[in-house]
Design an enzyme around this catalytic site. Structure first.
Site, PDB file in Angstrom:
ATOM      1  N   SER A  61       0.868  -1.177   0.000  1.00 22.51           N
ATOM      2  CA  SER A  61       0.000   0.000   0.000  1.00 22.51           C
ATOM      3  C   SER A  61       0.911   1.236   0.000  1.00 22.51           C
ATOM      4  CB  SER A  61      -0.902   0.003   1.235  1.00 22.51           C
ATOM      5  OG  SER A  61      -0.110   0.240   2.384  1.00 22.51           O
ATOM      6  N   ASP A 108      -1.221  -1.580  -3.950  1.00 27.16           N
ATOM      7  CA  ASP A 108      -2.600  -1.645  -3.460  1.00 27.16           C
ATOM      8  C   ASP A 108      -3.259  -0.260  -3.473  1.00 27.16           C
ATOM      9  OD1 ASP A 108      -4.712  -2.974  -2.269  1.00 27.16           O
ATOM     10  OD2 ASP A 108      -3.926  -2.756  -0.224  1.00 27.16           O
ATOM     11  N   HIS A 109      -4.523  -0.237  -3.838  1.00 30.16           N
ATOM     12  CA  HIS A 109      -5.356   0.991  -3.844  1.00 30.16           C
ATOM     13  C   HIS A 109      -4.721   2.141  -4.644  1.00 30.16           C
ATOM     14  CE1 HIS A 109      -8.733  -0.530  -1.682  1.00 30.16           C
ATOM     15  NE2 HIS A 109      -7.880  -1.221  -0.973  1.00 30.16           N
ATOM     16  N   GLU A 181      -8.890   2.622   4.337  1.00 24.97           N
ATOM     17  CA  GLU A 181      -7.803   2.321   3.398  1.00 24.97           C
ATOM     18  C   GLU A 181      -7.014   3.595   3.147  1.00 24.97           C
ATOM     19  OE1 GLU A 181     -10.381   1.143   0.179  1.00 24.97           O
ATOM     20  OE2 GLU A 181      -9.738   2.839  -1.011  1.00 24.97           O
ATOM     21  N   HIS A 225     -12.770  -3.244   4.741  1.00 27.10           N
ATOM     22  CA  HIS A 225     -11.424  -3.493   5.281  1.00 27.10           C
ATOM     23  C   HIS A 225     -11.488  -3.629   6.793  1.00 27.10           C
ATOM     24  CE1 HIS A 225      -9.949  -1.209   1.555  1.00 27.10           C
ATOM     25  NE2 HIS A 225      -9.517  -2.449   1.427  1.00 27.10           N
ATOM     26  N   HIS A 264     -11.677  -7.453  -2.208  1.00 23.51           N
ATOM     27  CA  HIS A 264     -10.970  -6.653  -1.182  1.00 23.51           C
ATOM     28  C   HIS A 264     -11.560  -6.956   0.191  1.00 23.51           C
ATOM     29  CE1 HIS A 264      -8.239  -3.682  -3.129  1.00 23.51           C
ATOM     30  NE2 HIS A 264      -8.749  -4.315  -4.160  1.00 23.51           N
ATOM     31  N   ASN A 286      -7.636 -10.084  -1.315  1.00 27.69           N
ATOM     32  CA  ASN A 286      -6.714  -9.273  -0.509  1.00 27.69           C
ATOM     33  C   ASN A 286      -6.849  -9.585   0.972  1.00 27.69           C
ATOM     34  OD1 ASN A 286      -6.167  -8.017  -2.900  1.00 27.69           O
ATOM     35  ND2 ASN A 286      -6.752  -5.979  -2.235  1.00 27.69           N
ATOM     36  N   THR A 289      -5.502  -7.362   7.380  1.00 29.14           N
ATOM     37  CA  THR A 289      -5.768  -7.288   8.825  1.00 29.14           C
ATOM     38  C   THR A 289      -5.538  -8.625   9.545  1.00 29.14           C
ATOM     39  OG1 THR A 289      -7.402  -5.608   8.286  1.00 29.14           O
ATOM     40  CG2 THR A 289      -7.481  -6.517  10.517  1.00 29.14           C
TER      41      THR A 289
HETATM   42  O1  LIG Z   1      -8.362  -5.199   0.854  1.00 27.16           O
HETATM   43  C1  LIG Z   1      -7.332  -5.251   1.494  1.00 27.16           C
HETATM   44  C2  LIG Z   1      -6.135  -4.553   1.024  1.00 27.16           C
HETATM   45  O2  LIG Z   1      -6.418  -3.778  -0.104  1.00 27.16           O
HETATM   46  C3  LIG Z   1      -7.200  -6.032   2.756  1.00 27.16           C
HETATM   47  O3  LIG Z   1      -8.372  -5.986   3.505  1.00 27.16           O
HETATM   48  P1  LIG Z   1      -8.392  -6.656   4.979  1.00 27.16           P
HETATM   49  O4  LIG Z   1      -7.477  -5.847   5.817  1.00 27.16           O
HETATM   50  O5  LIG Z   1      -9.837  -6.556   5.412  1.00 27.16           O
HETATM   51  O6  LIG Z   1      -7.929  -8.056   4.816  1.00 27.16           O
HETATM   52  O1  LIG Z   2      -6.285  -0.578   2.108  1.00 23.20           O
HETATM   53  C1  LIG Z   2      -6.136  -1.648   2.638  1.00 23.20           C
HETATM   54  C2  LIG Z   2      -4.902  -2.290   3.044  1.00 23.20           C
HETATM   55  O2  LIG Z   2      -5.239  -3.014   4.174  1.00 23.20           O
HETATM   56  C3  LIG Z   2      -3.732  -1.358   3.249  1.00 23.20           C
HETATM   57  O3  LIG Z   2      -3.800  -0.701   4.438  1.00 23.20           O
HETATM   58  P1  LIG Z   2      -2.771   0.472   4.871  1.00 23.20           P
HETATM   59  O4  LIG Z   2      -3.122   1.685   4.059  1.00 23.20           O
HETATM   60  O5  LIG Z   2      -3.063   0.602   6.329  1.00 23.20           O
HETATM   61  O6  LIG Z   2      -1.391  -0.030   4.596  1.00 23.20           O
HETATM   62 ZN   LIG Z   3     -10.977   1.633  -2.379  1.00 26.70          ZN
HETATM   63 ZN   LIG Z   4      -8.433  -3.119  -0.246  1.00 28.79          ZN
END
Ligand SMILES: O=C(CO)COP(=O)(O)O
Ligand SMILES: O=C[C@H](O)COP(=O)(O)O
Ligand SMILES: [Zn+2]
Ligand SMILES: [Zn+2]
Length: 358
Positions: A61, A108-109, A181, A225, A264, A286, A289
């Site tokens: 991320s 990610d994202h 996120e 998330h 996600h 994904n 957590t």
């Molecule tokens: O979607 C995620 C990262 O983009 C992870 O989600 P979780 O933290 O709910 O597993």
């Molecule tokens: O966006 C979801 C992922 O769990 C990434 O989280 P983060 O931005 O805390 O690294």
């Molecule tokens: Zn998003």
């Molecule tokens: Zn995500």
């Protein structure tokens, strides 16, 4: 039989990524995408994939990439997130072949305000492509799900145009993921925007597929998330079935699953939800957590168990003059976190039917 990849070990890209995802759809499995933030979490995830003979996706991320670079420096204009993402990629590229399984290297994202991060990484991808014939990253995600749908699709298409010559994959998001996120709190978003409609999926498909076949859609079906109390999250994976059927009909294709879908917010979901979503063409789930929790558990239990050996540098129940070096060496206690994280990734590889698919 695993997928027929040109490169079976280490970081893969281009056609291999698509072959892997198509093989996953055809054989009803998905690849866990593990959020990594350090060399320790990288090796914990890779170890699980190696032991299970499974492909794996490692993703950073924007915050994870900044952490990889070091929290002690300024992240002005995303400079730390860019440098951290580049460093993590080189590290993963260097160690991944030792694990003997295919690895998809992903980010990610990336919301609108973080696009300078993506731009910086793409500059580096293009430099890497010029030199080695492949981008540094197998794939990136762009997440304009909070913006107007038209602008989301148009801007995503522009980024796919930039990724396409490198055969780089692009994941996009439509329909907001709840929870948190990129440090943005989506806990109070309107419930309807968590559930994507088939018409939106088709609009995306029509806009992106003429540019490149290398894209996937994180379509909201109630995803959140984080992990909350049971019953807080209502997933509706059956929506994904409708997306596939709609695109199939509109495109008059024989392919039952024309769209590569991404799940996600995988933490805390039931095996039934995973299984159902995977049966409708989800190729990537994904998980963050649950792994943060698993990693913490191993270290927490070690510290509790060895409390009397880590309370002072010298002196423990075996004697006041006994040194404790072998208990407080970070390689010993960090390793305990890696072990419990590896175990949780292995559970995911079994739940998503990924084990044995490398
Ligand atoms: O979607 C995620 C990262 O983009 C992870 O989600 P979780 O933290 O709910 O597993
Ligand atoms: O966006 C979801 C992922 O769990 C990434 O989280 P983060 O931005 O805390 O690294
Ligand atoms: Zn998003
Ligand atoms: Zn995500």
């Amino acid at each position: 039989m695993g997928p027929n990849l040109k490169n079976k070990s280490g970081v893969i890209y281009g056609e291999d990524v698509r072959t892997l995802f198509k093989h996953a759809q055809e054989n009803k499995y998905a690849i866990p995408a593990i959020n990594v933030t350090s060399s320790s979490t990288v090796v914990a995830a890779l170890e699980a994939a190696k032991d299970a003979k499974a492909p794996i996706i490692l993703q950073l991320s924007q915050g994870g990439a900044a952490y990889f670079c070091g929290k002690g420096i300024d992240n002005k204009d995303q400079s730390a997130s860019i440098a951290g993402a580049i460093a993590a990629a080189h590290y993963i590229r260097a160690v991944a072949p030792s694990y003997g399984v295919p690895v998809v290297l992903h980010t990610d994202h990336c919301a609108k305000k973080l696009l300078p991060w993506l731009d910086g990484m793409l500059d580096e991808d293009e430099r890497h492509f010029k030199e080695h014939g492949e981008p540094l990253y197998s794939s990136h995600m762009i997440d304009l799900s909070e913006e107007a749908v038209d602008w989301n699709i148009k801007t995503t298409a522009d980024y796919l145009k930039r990724a396409a010559p490198m055969k780089q994959w692009l994941e996009m998001e439509i329909g907001i993921t709840g929870g948190e996120e990129d440090g943005v709190n989506n806990e109070s978003v309107d419930n309807n925007s968590l559930y994507t409609q088939p018409e939106d999926i088709y609009e995306i498909y029509k806009a992106l597929s003429p540019i490149s076949p290398y894209f996937s859609i994180a379509a909201g079906f109630g995803n959140v998330h984080g992990v909350y109390k049971p019953g807080n999250v209502k997933l509706r994976p059956e929506l994904l079935k409708k997306h596939q059927a709609y695109v199939k009909e509109k495109e008059s294709t024989k392919d039952e699953k024309p769209v590569f879908l991404v799940f996600h917010g995988g933490s805390g979901s039931t095996k039934e939800d995973y299984k159902e979503a995977i049966s409708y063409g989800v190729v990537k789930v994904n998980l963050d957590t649950d792994l943060q929790w698993a990693y913490t558990e191993g270290i927490r239990d070690y510290m509790y168990k060895k409390k009397d050996y880590v309370s002072s540098q010298v002196g423990n129940p075996e004697g006041d003059d006994k040194p404790n070096k072998k208990y407080y060496d970070p390689r010993v206690w960090v390793r305990e976190g890696e072990k419990t994280m590896t175990k949780r990734v292995q559970t995911a590889l079994n739940d998503f039917n990924t084990a044995g698919q490398a």
